[in-house]
Design a protein around this motif. Structure first.
Motif, PDB file in Angstrom:
ATOM      1  N   CYS A   1     -96.328 -11.478  10.346  1.00 39.33           N
ATOM      2  CA  CYS A   1     -97.571 -10.972   9.925  1.00 39.33           C
ATOM      3  C   CYS A   1     -98.224 -12.104   8.915  1.00 39.33           C
ATOM      4  O   CYS A   1     -99.522 -12.259   8.870  1.00 39.33           O
ATOM      5  CB  CYS A   1     -97.397  -9.851   9.017  1.00 39.33           C
ATOM      6  N   GLY A   2     -97.083 -12.925   8.447  1.00 41.28           N
ATOM      7  CA  GLY A   2     -97.644 -13.981   7.434  1.00 41.28           C
ATOM      8  C   GLY A   2     -98.613 -14.767   8.191  1.00 41.28           C
ATOM      9  O   GLY A   2     -99.447 -15.659   7.634  1.00 41.28           O
ATOM     10  N   LEU A   3     -98.041 -15.286   9.260  1.00 41.02           N
ATOM     11  CA  LEU A   3     -98.777 -16.191  10.384  1.00 41.02           C
ATOM     12  C   LEU A   3    -100.025 -15.482  10.707  1.00 41.02           C
ATOM     13  O   LEU A   3    -101.212 -16.441  10.754  1.00 41.02           O
ATOM     14  CB  LEU A   3     -97.967 -16.634  11.519  1.00 41.02           C
ATOM     15  N   LEU A   4    -100.226 -14.364  11.171  1.00 43.67           N
ATOM     16  CA  LEU A   4    -101.422 -13.677  11.645  1.00 43.67           C
ATOM     17  C   LEU A   4    -102.220 -13.395  10.229  1.00 43.67           C
ATOM     18  O   LEU A   4    -103.440 -13.581  10.578  1.00 43.67           O
ATOM     19  CB  LEU A   4    -101.305 -12.243  12.333  1.00 43.67           C
ATOM     20  N   PHE A   5    -101.874 -13.098   9.151  1.00 42.60           N
ATOM     21  CA  PHE A   5    -102.740 -13.044   8.072  1.00 42.60           C
ATOM     22  C   PHE A   5    -103.390 -14.316   7.697  1.00 42.60           C
ATOM     23  O   PHE A   5    -104.501 -14.281   7.213  1.00 42.60           O
ATOM     24  CB  PHE A   5    -102.071 -12.681   6.857  1.00 42.60           C
ATOM     25  N   ALA A   6    -102.906 -15.382   7.935  1.00 43.97           N
ATOM     26  CA  ALA A   6    -103.338 -16.677   7.807  1.00 43.97           C
ATOM     27  C   ALA A   6    -104.889 -16.752   8.591  1.00 43.97           C
ATOM     28  O   ALA A   6    -105.842 -17.424   8.119  1.00 43.97           O
ATOM     29  CB  ALA A   6    -102.611 -17.934   7.998  1.00 43.97           C
ATOM     30  N   GLY A   7    -104.670 -16.205   9.928  1.00 43.84           N
ATOM     31  CA  GLY A   7    -105.833 -16.455  10.532  1.00 43.84           C
ATOM     32  C   GLY A   7    -107.113 -15.688  10.263  1.00 43.84           C
ATOM     33  O   GLY A   7    -108.259 -15.672  10.541  1.00 43.84           O
ATOM     34  N   VAL A   8    -106.948 -14.462   9.365  1.00 47.01           N
ATOM     35  CA  VAL A   8    -107.508 -13.474   8.957  1.00 47.01           C
ATOM     36  C   VAL A   8    -108.282 -13.798   7.401  1.00 47.01           C
ATOM     37  O   VAL A   8    -109.387 -13.832   7.300  1.00 47.01           O
ATOM     38  CB  VAL A   8    -107.007 -11.837   9.065  1.00 47.01           C
ATOM     39  N   VAL A   9    -107.352 -14.303   6.652  1.00 51.05           N
ATOM     40  CA  VAL A   9    -107.809 -14.324   5.047  1.00 51.05           C
ATOM     41  C   VAL A   9    -107.662 -15.686   4.750  1.00 51.05           C
ATOM     42  O   VAL A   9    -107.799 -16.032   3.461  1.00 51.05           O
ATOM     43  CB  VAL A   9    -107.104 -13.278   4.217  1.00 51.05           C
TER      44      VAL A   9
END
Length: 204
Positions: A129-137
């Protein structure tokens, strides 16, 4: 699009209230300067558009943040259940526990497959989720990571009808949060370094 963290939005809201308060005083001075003396805000009605602009940007930022928060929350639990399903198959457990994201009552033991499934699922979920959150926020991964973790703690307490007071669960969540922040911030730093946008409250 302006990006702002929750802390910057709080500062912006307080500043907007400050502007509105002193503009009202100045407008009363214009009507009756004897009854309503005020010298601490000499800009008068000319600054009212700035207040409207601040309120407009504040509302827009809040909508963006709420949408991004919803996306991150759905992503978090989606990844949690996906990773949990894989771990259940890998460790060959008989039944899938639908409460796996909220289970803190399983006794910690390296010989317990259920505990290992919970632990591995938690850490892998936070990392992913840390990696995925980077693409969002983008650069605000740390902000959303902390918020999602706090929401997860609240949801866990509600689902289990008990506040988690076991050290091993807090240790797992704490390590997971640290992993999420580090992985997401590193990815955001190297992948989105040229697109980083910082909010400037002085513009309001």
């Amino acid at each position: 699009m302006i990006r702002a963290s929750y802390f910057n939005l709080i500062i912006l809201a307080l500043r907007t209230l400050y502007l509105e308060k002193h503009i009202e005083k100045r407008e009363l001075d214009a009507i009756d300067p004897v009854s309503h003396p005020s010298r601490d805000f000499p800009y008068g009605k000319a600054c009212r558009p700035n207040v409207y602009m601040a309120v407009k940007f504040k509302v827009t930022d809040i909508k963006i943040i709420l949408l991004q928060l919803l996306i991150c929350l759905v992503t978090f639990y989606g990844v949690y259940y996906a990773v949990g399903s894989i771990c259940f198959e890998t460790f060959r457990l008989d039944t899938f526990d639908v409460l796996i994201p909220f289970d803190f009552k399983t006794e910690p033991s390296w010989l317990s497959k259920r505990y290992l499934v919970n632990l591995v699922s938690t850490e892998v979920t936070f990392f992913t989720c840390g990696l995925l959150f980077a693409g969002v926020v983008k650069e605000w991964v740390w902000d959303y990571a902390i918020t999602i973790t706090l929401v997860h703690i609240a949801v866990t307490s509600a689902v289990m009808a008990e506040f988690p007071c076991v050290w091993h669960w807090w240790l797992a969540v704490g390590c997971g949060l640290l992993i999420m922040i580090c992985s997401g911030q590193l990815l955001a730093h190297f992948a989105f370094e040229d697109n980083t946008v910082h909010p400037l409250l002085e513009d309001f």
